[in-house]
Design a protein around this motif. Structure first.
Motif, PDB file in Angstrom:
ATOM      1  N   LEU A 186       0.849  -1.186   0.000  1.00 15.30           N
ATOM      2  CA  LEU A 186       0.000   0.000   0.000  1.00 15.30           C
ATOM      3  C   LEU A 186       0.888   1.241   0.000  1.00 15.30           C
ATOM      4  CD1 LEU A 186      -2.557  -1.154   2.716  1.00 15.30           C
ATOM      5  CD2 LEU A 186      -2.963  -1.024   0.258  1.00 15.30           C
ATOM      6  N   THR A 187       0.562   2.185  -0.837  1.00 23.04           N
ATOM      7  CA  THR A 187       1.392   3.374  -0.954  1.00 23.04           C
ATOM      8  C   THR A 187       0.605   4.623  -0.581  1.00 23.04           C
ATOM      9  OG1 THR A 187       0.787   3.615  -3.290  1.00 23.04           O
ATOM     10  CG2 THR A 187       2.786   2.366  -2.793  1.00 23.04           C
ATOM     11  N   VAL A 188       1.314   5.604  -0.040  1.00 18.53           N
ATOM     12  CA  VAL A 188       0.714   6.911   0.208  1.00 18.53           C
ATOM     13  C   VAL A 188       0.932   7.730  -1.059  1.00 18.53           C
ATOM     14  CG1 VAL A 188       0.748   8.995   1.622  1.00 18.53           C
ATOM     15  CG2 VAL A 188       1.116   6.756   2.680  1.00 18.53           C
ATOM     16  N   ARG A 189      -0.141   7.897  -1.839  1.00 21.84           N
ATOM     17  CA  ARG A 189      -0.030   8.573  -3.129  1.00 21.84           C
ATOM     18  C   ARG A 189       0.103  10.086  -2.987  1.00 21.84           C
ATOM     19  NH1 ARG A 189      -2.014   5.127  -7.207  1.00 21.84           N
ATOM     20  NH2 ARG A 189      -1.134   3.075  -6.689  1.00 21.84           N
ATOM     21  N   GLY A 190      -0.259  10.579  -1.827  1.00 20.14           N
ATOM     22  CA  GLY A 190      -0.143  12.012  -1.643  1.00 20.14           C
ATOM     23  C   GLY A 190      -0.433  12.424  -0.218  1.00 20.14           C
ATOM     24  N   LYS A 191       0.333  13.404   0.271  1.00 21.09           N
ATOM     25  CA  LYS A 191       0.142  13.994   1.590  1.00 21.09           C
ATOM     26  C   LYS A 191       0.055  15.493   1.359  1.00 21.09           C
ATOM     27  CE  LYS A 191       2.369  14.141   6.165  1.00 21.09           C
ATOM     28  NZ  LYS A 191       3.565  13.687   6.931  1.00 21.09           N
ATOM     29  N   PHE A 192      -1.137  16.044   1.524  1.00 22.43           N
ATOM     30  CA  PHE A 192      -1.402  17.401   1.086  1.00 22.43           C
ATOM     31  C   PHE A 192      -1.776  18.314   2.253  1.00 22.43           C
ATOM     32  CE2 PHE A 192      -2.353  14.519  -2.411  1.00 22.43           C
ATOM     33  CZ  PHE A 192      -1.661  15.106  -3.475  1.00 22.43           C
ATOM     34  N   GLY A 193      -1.403  19.568   2.122  1.00 18.73           N
ATOM     35  CA  GLY A 193      -1.817  20.571   3.092  1.00 18.73           C
ATOM     36  C   GLY A 193      -3.240  21.012   2.829  1.00 18.73           C
ATOM     37  N   LEU A 194      -3.777  21.821   3.729  1.00 20.18           N
ATOM     38  CA  LEU A 194      -5.158  22.279   3.592  1.00 20.18           C
ATOM     39  C   LEU A 194      -5.372  23.031   2.282  1.00 20.18           C
ATOM     40  CD1 LEU A 194      -5.831  23.567   7.232  1.00 20.18           C
ATOM     41  CD2 LEU A 194      -6.724  21.471   6.191  1.00 20.18           C
ATOM     42  N   GLU A 195      -4.406  23.863   1.901  1.00 17.58           N
ATOM     43  CA  GLU A 195      -4.552  24.648   0.674  1.00 17.58           C
ATOM     44  C   GLU A 195      -4.553  23.778  -0.576  1.00 17.58           C
ATOM     45  OE1 GLU A 195      -2.789  27.232   3.838  1.00 17.58           O
ATOM     46  OE2 GLU A 195      -2.352  25.228   3.030  1.00 17.58           O
ATOM     47  N   GLU A 196      -4.067  22.550  -0.447  1.00 14.11           N
ATOM     48  CA  GLU A 196      -3.941  21.644  -1.597  1.00 14.11           C
ATOM     49  C   GLU A 196      -5.102  20.652  -1.690  1.00 14.11           C
ATOM     50  OE1 GLU A 196       0.852  21.093  -1.908  1.00 14.11           O
ATOM     51  OE2 GLU A 196      -0.087  20.359  -0.068  1.00 14.11           O
ATOM     52  N   TRP A 197      -6.233  21.015  -1.109  1.00 14.67           N
ATOM     53  CA  TRP A 197      -7.365  20.097  -1.038  1.00 14.67           C
ATOM     54  C   TRP A 197      -7.833  19.637  -2.411  1.00 14.67           C
ATOM     55  CZ3 TRP A 197     -11.766  21.527  -3.584  1.00 14.67           C
ATOM     56  CH2 TRP A 197     -11.908  22.880  -3.903  1.00 14.67           C
ATOM     57  N   LYS A 198      -7.842  20.515  -3.388  1.00 14.63           N
ATOM     58  CA  LYS A 198      -8.338  20.143  -4.710  1.00 14.63           C
ATOM     59  C   LYS A 198      -7.477  19.065  -5.330  1.00 14.63           C
ATOM     60  CE  LYS A 198      -9.895  22.102  -9.112  1.00 14.63           C
ATOM     61  NZ  LYS A 198     -10.054  23.355  -9.910  1.00 14.63           N
ATOM     62  N   GLU A 199      -6.166  19.221  -5.235  1.00 17.99           N
ATOM     63  CA  GLU A 199      -5.252  18.201  -5.752  1.00 17.99           C
ATOM     64  C   GLU A 199      -5.420  16.890  -4.991  1.00 17.99           C
ATOM     65  OE1 GLU A 199      -0.474  17.534  -6.674  1.00 17.99           O
ATOM     66  OE2 GLU A 199      -1.170  19.390  -5.735  1.00 17.99           O
ATOM     67  N   ALA A 200      -5.632  16.992  -3.679  1.00 16.10           N
ATOM     68  CA  ALA A 200      -5.833  15.789  -2.864  1.00 16.10           C
ATOM     69  C   ALA A 200      -7.044  15.001  -3.351  1.00 16.10           C
ATOM     70  CB  ALA A 200      -6.004  16.168  -1.392  1.00 16.10           C
ATOM     71  N   PHE A 201      -8.144  15.697  -3.623  1.00 15.30           N
ATOM     72  CA  PHE A 201      -9.345  15.021  -4.102  1.00 15.30           C
ATOM     73  C   PHE A 201      -9.106  14.381  -5.466  1.00 15.30           C
ATOM     74  CE2 PHE A 201     -12.412  18.023  -1.595  1.00 15.30           C
ATOM     75  CZ  PHE A 201     -11.904  17.515  -0.410  1.00 15.30           C
ATOM     76  N   GLU A 202      -8.380  15.076  -6.329  1.00 13.85           N
ATOM     77  CA  GLU A 202      -8.123  14.546  -7.673  1.00 13.85           C
ATOM     78  C   GLU A 202      -7.247  13.300  -7.612  1.00 13.85           C
ATOM     79  OE1 GLU A 202      -6.445  17.878  -9.682  1.00 13.85           O
ATOM     80  OE2 GLU A 202      -8.376  18.829 -10.107  1.00 13.85           O
ATOM     81  N   VAL A 203      -6.192  13.335  -6.807  1.00 14.53           N
ATOM     82  CA  VAL A 203      -5.300  12.180  -6.690  1.00 14.53           C
ATOM     83  C   VAL A 203      -6.038  11.006  -6.054  1.00 14.53           C
ATOM     84  CG1 VAL A 203      -3.184  11.315  -5.610  1.00 14.53           C
ATOM     85  CG2 VAL A 203      -3.228  13.602  -6.612  1.00 14.53           C
ATOM     86  N   ALA A 204      -6.875  11.276  -5.052  1.00 16.81           N
ATOM     87  CA  ALA A 204      -7.631  10.219  -4.390  1.00 16.81           C
ATOM     88  C   ALA A 204      -8.561   9.508  -5.362  1.00 16.81           C
ATOM     89  CB  ALA A 204      -8.419  10.779  -3.216  1.00 16.81           C
ATOM     90  N   SER A 205      -9.135  10.244  -6.300  1.00 17.38           N
ATOM     91  CA  SER A 205     -10.068   9.637  -7.253  1.00 17.38           C
ATOM     92  C   SER A 205      -9.378   8.650  -8.178  1.00 17.38           C
ATOM     93  CB  SER A 205     -10.764  10.725  -8.079  1.00 17.38           C
ATOM     94  OG  SER A 205      -9.860  11.324  -8.994  1.00 17.38           O
ATOM     95  N   LEU A 206      -8.050   8.736  -8.270  1.00 21.34           N
ATOM     96  CA  LEU A 206      -7.288   7.863  -9.161  1.00 21.34           C
ATOM     97  C   LEU A 206      -6.409   6.877  -8.404  1.00 21.34           C
ATOM     98  CD1 LEU A 206      -6.076  10.649 -11.644  1.00 21.34           C
ATOM     99  CD2 LEU A 206      -8.007   9.083 -11.969  1.00 21.34           C
ATOM    100  N   ALA A 207      -6.501   6.858  -7.079  1.00 19.53           N
ATOM    101  CA  ALA A 207      -5.569   6.089  -6.259  1.00 19.53           C
ATOM    102  C   ALA A 207      -5.789   4.586  -6.335  1.00 19.53           C
ATOM    103  CB  ALA A 207      -5.643   6.553  -4.809  1.00 19.53           C
ATOM    104  N   GLY A 208      -6.993   4.121  -6.721  1.00 14.36           N
ATOM    105  CA  GLY A 208      -7.254   2.693  -6.845  1.00 14.36           C
ATOM    106  C   GLY A 208      -7.234   1.967  -5.508  1.00 14.36           C
ATOM    107  N   THR A 209      -7.039   0.652  -5.581  1.00 10.01           N
ATOM    108  CA  THR A 209      -7.118  -0.170  -4.373  1.00 10.01           C
ATOM    109  C   THR A 209      -5.857  -0.101  -3.529  1.00 10.01           C
ATOM    110  OG1 THR A 209      -6.262  -2.136  -5.535  1.00 10.01           O
ATOM    111  CG2 THR A 209      -8.662  -1.807  -5.526  1.00 10.01           C
TER     112      THR A 209
END
Length: 374
Positions: A343-366
């Motif tokens: 299992l990998t951490v695909r992204g660790k984002f700050g509060l200001e980076e919420w939009k990128e966090a949501f986008e990366v999460a949608s593609l993170a898979g299983t």
């Protein structure tokens, strides 16, 4: 009992599903009877977060509010009736908040206000704000103590060597554990998991293995994700959902009768053929666990259920007792997290980076985890 809290803190606020989230400065919450204030280290971002907060999923919640999910944090201050929690303690923040005088009144903090007047009262009042914040207030019973020395400690000293963001992976496993425990999955049984190619379905595959299933049949349409799941263990086999009910049922039946069918379908899977295919593949006295988000009528043959002695149970989330039992699987190492589990951490984002966090999460898979670290 409390430590020194800052006067203000930063948090994400959703004002409207038609407007972007904003980082704002708020008064830091103060502890009171029955709650604790926690410094958030990492908060989980589920794969469809973007669709929740832009209104596509049409989840009911108050506005404005601070969104969020399950999180890992450190207790900053506790109310006067806390008996075991102390400042500095590492905790899992469980987003399933229930009414103390009516456990059926339940919300998912930062996600959905539930469907009763009681649950709406919880989220429109005391528990309006969630974990996409530097500090958050949660009920004492939703602050689950974690063994920091063991979980975060160095493997050379007998620890498991996880980071806080690795512990956020608990969320994807805890949800299916509630249904698998409710349906009584036993060591040595065969289970069908469908669809198994999302975060929670993939989590169910791993949890079933940790609970001792002798065979896990993972169903889905995403062949790449199915291939990843089959690599987990020789106890995992995969069946692609083709849309041909009979053909898929026959493919399942070739793998032998299953004792359990675990379904965690998203809303868009209402017309999927896999429901009937998987039910047809169950042996006598088979059990069915429903944990998905389908909002539609599903039909089944009455006489078939009766003659085959089938049973079906719906589960929404999990109980506190189940959380405590599940944490034992993590502590024991039977259910590994992080890189040792692939299992990998695909992204660790700050509060200001919420939009990128949501986008990366949608593609993170299983296999991928995304967190917001305020």
């Amino acid at each position: 009992m409390s430590s020194q809290l800052p006067e203000t803190h930063r948090a994400l606020e959703l004002i409207s599903t038609e407007e972007p989230l904003q980082v704002k400065t708020f008064q830091t919450p103060q502890p009171g009877p029955g709650n604790a204030v926690v410094r958030v280290l990492a908060a989980n971002v589920i794969s469809y977060s973007g669709d929740i907060y832009n209104g596509k999923r049409q989840y009911p919640f108050p506005k404005p509010f601070v969104p969020g999910s399950n999180a890992i944090g450190r207790v900053a201050a506790v109310g006067p009736d806390a008996t075991t929690l102390t400042p500095g303690q590492l905790v899992l923040l469980d987003c399933t908040i229930r009414g103390r005088d009516d456990p059926s009144a339940a919300i998912l903090s930062g996600i959905i206000e539930g469907f009763t007047e009681g649950s709406r009262k919880l989220m429109h009042g005391e528990w309006r704000n969630s974990s996409y914040a530097e500090y958050t207030k949660f009920p004492l019973e939703n602050c689950i103590p974690l063994n920091e020395q063991h979980l975060l400690g160095s493997p050379s000293a007998g620890g498991l060597g996880y980071a806080a963001e690795d512990l956020c992976q608990i969320s994807r496993f805890l949800v299916p554990y509630g249904g698998l425990d409710d349906i009584g999955l036993k060591p040595g049984e065969t289970i069908i998991v469908a669809p198994a190619t999302g975060q929670f379905g993939g989590g169910a595959v791993r949890v079933a293995l940790a609970m001792g299933a002798s065979r896990v049949i993972a169903m889905g349409r995403n062949e790449a994700a199915l291939k990843q799941l089959s690599a987990l263990s020789d106890r995992v086999v995969t069946v692609k959902i083709t849309g041909n009910e009979q053909a898929d049922a026959e493919a399942l039946e070739k793998l032998g009768p299953a004792e359990v069918f675990f379904d965690i379908s998203p809303p868009m899977a209402a017309g999927s053929t896999h429901f009937k295919s998987a039910i047809a593949a169950l042996g006598h006295s088979g059990r069915i666990s429903l944990m998905g988000g389908v909002r539609a009528d599903l039909s089944f043959l009455y006489s078939d259920f009766m003659h085959r002695n089938l049973s079906m149970k719906g589960t929404w989330m999990y109980s506190r007792a189940q959380i405590l039992n599940f944490i034992k699987l993590i502590d024991s190492g039977l259910l590994p997290l992080g890189q040792k589990a692939g299992l990998t951490v695909r992204g660790k984002f700050g509060l200001e980076e919420w939009k990128e966090a949501f986008e990366v999460a949608s593609l993170a898979g299983t296999e991928g985890t995304v967190v917001i670290a305020p």
